[in-house]
Design a protein around this motif. Structure first.
Motif, PDB file in Angstrom:
ATOM      1  N   SER A  79      65.871  12.013  77.639  1.00 39.14           N
ATOM      2  CA  SER A  79      65.147  12.927  76.756  1.00 39.14           C
ATOM      3  C   SER A  79      63.953  12.225  76.136  1.00 39.14           C
ATOM      4  N   TRP A 101      68.252   3.212  75.754  1.00 46.28           N
ATOM      5  CA  TRP A 101      66.828   3.468  75.999  1.00 46.28           C
ATOM      6  C   TRP A 101      66.375   2.935  77.355  1.00 46.28           C
ATOM      7  N   ARG A 156      63.117  12.401  73.082  1.00 47.26           N
ATOM      8  CA  ARG A 156      63.565  11.844  71.796  1.00 47.26           C
ATOM      9  C   ARG A 156      64.108  10.429  71.985  1.00 47.26           C
ATOM     10  N   THR A 157      64.879  10.209  73.045  1.00 41.36           N
ATOM     11  CA  THR A 157      65.418   8.875  73.304  1.00 41.36           C
ATOM     12  C   THR A 157      64.305   7.887  73.623  1.00 41.36           C
ATOM     13  N   ILE A 206      61.208   7.956  72.630  1.00 45.62           N
ATOM     14  CA  ILE A 206      60.459   7.662  71.410  1.00 45.62           C
ATOM     15  C   ILE A 206      61.286   6.793  70.465  1.00 45.62           C
ATOM     16  N   LEU A 207      62.567   7.123  70.304  1.00 46.87           N
ATOM     17  CA  LEU A 207      63.434   6.362  69.406  1.00 46.87           C
ATOM     18  C   LEU A 207      63.523   4.899  69.831  1.00 46.87           C
TER      19      LEU A 207
END
Length: 325
Positions: free
Chosen positions: A298, A290, A300-301, A303-304
């Motif tokens: 991305s 991250w 998604r990364t 947010i994750l």
């Protein structure tokens, strides 16, 4: 950086700030090449550290690299070395035009936990107008001191045979405050006057909140995470550190009669030491997917990683809430 004052050069430390535009689609190859450069420079006497700053919005594909040495002589030996020249020749197909380079002799490095954005501005001063330029820079400084978020400014004079430009480095606490100053009407009016004293100038921005705590690869800065990621990660490590030290050290020192100011100093010293050499390296490894710019590409990364940190915050709050109350 000296806050609110312009400083003359010292002969102790030296920094080179290099700005290079990279051809579109060659970012990964450039970062691999820069890692090779970082490995090579570590073997030179006086080397202290390097930092790589990826492009930000509005800067085009311009990468900024900072190399720090103990002295101008040691920095010059690196700049003029055959090893560096060979790497530059190998990297030339990745570059979109020549690099710009400024050597700053002296200066005071900022503490790694201090959020700040630095602008480095080089000037081609007209012959015979050097004193006028310095007086004009004093007027600039007085105007900057009135701006929100201003943290300090330093003036670097030319170095014969190494650096022809006059360079000013100034710092603001956030990128927004820096940009507000650069775009302000006050500065625009001062620039109109300054053009009597210099023929051209160039601006480069360097920004990082906690860059000294975010290192990847072979110990060098592969790139600096976004400030909000840095802040979240530091809180993740800082909260348990301060809480445990308060219980295990500060209370005991207070009971032993240690004065409050000394107790606070010892606590700060221990906190920074634990963060720098123990917890932040662990956080870097655990959240590398991250934090590392080359891996976190991305949404998604992004947010994750944020969710993982927030969950960890919740776990810590729950643990200390149950054990301390």
């Amino acid at each position: 950086m000296t806050v609110g004052a312009s400083r003359n050069l010292s002969s102790h430390s030296a920094t080179v700030v290099t700005s290079q535009r990279v051809r579109d689609g060659h970012d990964d190859a450039y970062q691999s090449w820069q890692e090779r450069m970082n490995r090579a420079v570590r073997h030179f006497e006086g080397f202290e550290g390097t930092e790589l700053y990826p492009p930000t919005n509005g800067d085009g594909n311009e990468w900024v690299v900072v190399f720090r040495f103990s002295s101008v002589e040691q920095l010059t030996a690196w700049l003029e070395s055959g090893a560096r020249q060979q790497l530059l020749d190998e990297g030339r197909p990745l570059f979109d035009g020549p690099a710009t380079q400024e050597v700053l002799a002296g200066g005071t490095p900022a503490a790694p936990d201090q959020e700040a954005v630095t602008a480095v501005i080089s000037h081609d001063v007209r012959p015979g107008r050097e004193q006028d330029f310095e007086r004009w820079q004093s007027k600039i400084l007085k105007a900057q001191e009135q701006q929100p978020g201003f943290m300090g400014s330093e003036l670097f004079r030319p170095l014969q045979g190494i650096q022809d430009h006059w360079v000013v480095a100034f710092r603001f606490d956030t990128r927004d405050h820096l940009d507000a100053w650069l775009d302000s009407e006050v500065r625009e009016e001062l620039l109109k006057e300054g053009r009597n004293y210099f023929s051209s100038y160039d601006v480069r921005k360097i920004g990082s909140a906690f860059s000294g705590w975010f290192r990847f690869g072979d110990g060098e800065d592969e790139g600096v995470p976004a400030n909000w990621k840095q802040a979240m990660s530091v809180v993740l490590a800082l909260y348990p550190t301060v809480t445990v030290l308060n219980l295990a050290v500060n209370d005991e020192l207070g009971d032993a009669g240690v004065p409050g100011y000394l107790n606070l100093f010892i606590g700060n010293l221990l906190s920074v030491s634990v963060l720098t050499w123990l917890l932040m390296p662990l956080v870097n490894r655990g959240l590398a997917f991250w934090l590392q710019p080359s891996r976190a590409k991305s949404a998604r990364t992004h947010i994750l990683g944020a969710v993982v940190v927030i969950v960890c915050w919740g776990i810590l709050l729950t643990i200390f809430g149950l054990t301390l109350d």
